[in-house]
Design a protein around this motif. Structure first.
Motif, short mmCIF file in Angstrom:
data_model
loop_
_atom_site.label_atom_id
_atom_site.label_comp_id
_atom_site.label_asym_id
_atom_site.label_seq_id
_atom_site.Cartn_x
_atom_site.Cartn_y
_atom_site.Cartn_z
N SER A 227 -32.14 -9.10 37.28
CA SER A 227 -32.15 -7.73 37.82
C SER A 227 -31.55 -6.73 36.83
O SER A 227 -32.00 -5.59 36.75
N GLY A 228 -30.58 -7.17 36.06
CA GLY A 228 -30.02 -6.28 35.03
C GLY A 228 -31.04 -5.95 33.95
O GLY A 228 -31.12 -4.82 33.48
N LEU A 229 -31.84 -6.94 33.58
CA LEU A 229 -32.90 -6.72 32.59
C LEU A 229 -33.96 -5.77 33.13
O LEU A 229 -34.44 -4.89 32.42
N VAL A 230 -34.31 -5.94 34.40
CA VAL A 230 -35.32 -5.07 35.02
C VAL A 230 -34.83 -3.63 35.05
O VAL A 230 -35.54 -2.70 34.67
N LYS A 231 -33.58 -3.45 35.49
CA LYS A 231 -33.02 -2.09 35.57
C LYS A 231 -32.97 -1.45 34.18
O LYS A 231 -33.28 -0.26 34.03
N ALA A 232 -32.60 -2.23 33.17
CA ALA A 232 -32.55 -1.70 31.80
C ALA A 232 -33.95 -1.33 31.31
O ALA A 232 -34.13 -0.29 30.68
N ALA A 233 -34.93 -2.17 31.61
CA ALA A 233 -36.31 -1.89 31.19
C ALA A 233 -36.83 -0.61 31.85
O ALA A 233 -37.51 0.20 31.20
N ILE A 234 -36.51 -0.41 33.12
CA ILE A 234 -36.93 0.80 33.83
C ILE A 234 -36.29 2.02 33.19
O ILE A 234 -36.95 3.03 32.93
N ARG A 235 -35.00 1.95 32.91
CA ARG A 235 -34.30 3.07 32.27
C ARG A 235 -34.90 3.42 30.92
O ARG A 235 -34.94 4.58 30.54
N ARG A 236 -35.34 2.39 30.19
CA ARG A 236 -35.92 2.61 28.86
C ARG A 236 -37.40 3.01 28.92
O ARG A 236 -38.01 3.27 27.91
N GLY A 237 -37.96 3.03 30.12
CA GLY A 237 -39.35 3.45 30.27
C GLY A 237 -40.38 2.39 29.91
O GLY A 237 -41.52 2.71 29.60
N CYS A 238 -39.99 1.12 29.96
CA CYS A 238 -40.93 0.03 29.66
C CYS A 238 -41.98 -0.07 30.77
O CYS A 238 -41.64 -0.04 31.95
N ASP A 239 -43.22 -0.21 30.37
CA ASP A 239 -44.31 -0.37 31.32
C ASP A 239 -44.54 -1.82 31.68
O ASP A 239 -45.12 -2.13 32.72
N VAL A 240 -44.12 -2.73 30.80
CA VAL A 240 -44.40 -4.16 30.97
C VAL A 240 -43.21 -4.98 30.51
O VAL A 240 -42.60 -4.68 29.48
N ILE A 241 -42.88 -6.00 31.31
CA ILE A 241 -41.90 -7.00 30.90
C ILE A 241 -42.48 -8.38 31.25
O ILE A 241 -43.41 -8.49 32.04
N SER A 242 -41.91 -9.42 30.65
CA SER A 242 -42.36 -10.78 30.94
C SER A 242 -41.64 -11.32 32.17
O SER A 242 -40.48 -10.99 32.40
N ALA A 243 -42.36 -12.17 32.91
CA ALA A 243 -41.78 -12.74 34.12
C ALA A 243 -42.32 -14.15 34.37
O ALA A 243 -43.34 -14.54 33.80
N TYR A 244 -41.60 -14.87 35.23
CA TYR A 244 -42.02 -16.17 35.75
C TYR A 244 -41.99 -16.08 37.27
O TYR A 244 -41.21 -15.33 37.84
N ARG A 245 -42.81 -16.90 37.93
CA ARG A 245 -42.81 -17.00 39.39
C ARG A 245 -41.95 -18.19 39.81
O ARG A 245 -42.15 -19.31 39.35
N LEU A 246 -41.03 -17.96 40.71
CA LEU A 246 -40.14 -18.98 41.21
C LEU A 246 -40.91 -20.13 41.85
O LEU A 246 -40.56 -21.30 41.67
N ASP A 247 -41.96 -19.84 42.60
CA ASP A 247 -42.67 -20.90 43.31
C ASP A 247 -43.39 -21.87 42.38
O ASP A 247 -43.87 -22.91 42.82
N GLU A 248 -43.46 -21.55 41.09
CA GLU A 248 -44.07 -22.45 40.11
C GLU A 248 -43.01 -23.30 39.40
O GLU A 248 -43.34 -24.05 38.49
N PHE A 249 -41.75 -23.17 39.80
CA PHE A 249 -40.64 -23.85 39.14
C PHE A 249 -40.13 -25.04 39.93
O PHE A 249 -39.96 -24.96 41.15
N SER A 250 -39.84 -26.11 39.21
CA SER A 250 -39.12 -27.25 39.78
C SER A 250 -37.64 -27.05 39.49
O SER A 250 -37.25 -26.10 38.79
N ALA A 251 -36.81 -27.94 40.01
CA ALA A 251 -35.37 -27.87 39.71
C ALA A 251 -35.15 -28.00 38.21
O ALA A 251 -34.32 -27.30 37.63
#
Length: 150
Positions: free
Chosen positions: A72-96
């Protein structure tokens, strides 16, 4: 021999994570109010400074409803910097195991960019709780919900 197997499994898991990475608009992500630990204003500012000076972020982890699970800190920083795109992963595709590899990648990210590991304190706590839940469900699917509180 077991150490080599563990290293090989971690490497395989890391490569499979790379294949699951996708781009998302940070403005479309929803803050997850269920998380107990939130980044402080100082932490968000430090991420923003990192983004400004290095133009790089590690992927964030989101659920299937685009709620932020980790980063969430990375997302907030990206929004402040005006980034249109960031990389992400989906939790439901992750194992332990995937979550453990992801947590290690967050640590590696802080080391590579000479950041304080404490920046990912809230995320590490959340990931640890998720690993516990996934492993609990895997061991005893019928009883796992009895031990969880929201």
């Amino acid at each position: 021999m077991k150490e080599n197997d563990a290293s090989r499994n971690a490497l395989t898991s890391h490569h499979s994570l790379i294949d699951r990475r996708f781009n998302v608009n940070p403005n479309s992500l929803v803050d997850n109010h269920l998380l107990s630990a939130k980044p402080t204003e100082e932490e968000v500012s430090r991420f923003e400074q990192c983004l400004r000076s290095r133009s790089v972020l590690t992927p964030v982890l989101i659920d299937n409803e685009d709620r932020i699970v980790a980063g969430s800190g990375l997302v907030k920083a990206a929004i402040r910097r005006g980034c249109d795109v960031i990389s992400a992963y989906r939790l439901d595709e992750f194992s332990a195991e995937d979550l453990k590899v992801y947590a290690k990648s967050l640590i590696r990210f802080t080391e590579l960019l000479h950041l304080d590991r404490d920046l990912f304190r809230a995320d590490a706590e959340q990931i640890g709780a998720l690993v516990d839940i996934i492993e609990c469900v895997a061991k005893s699917p019928c009883d796992a919900g009895d031990n969880l509180t929201v």
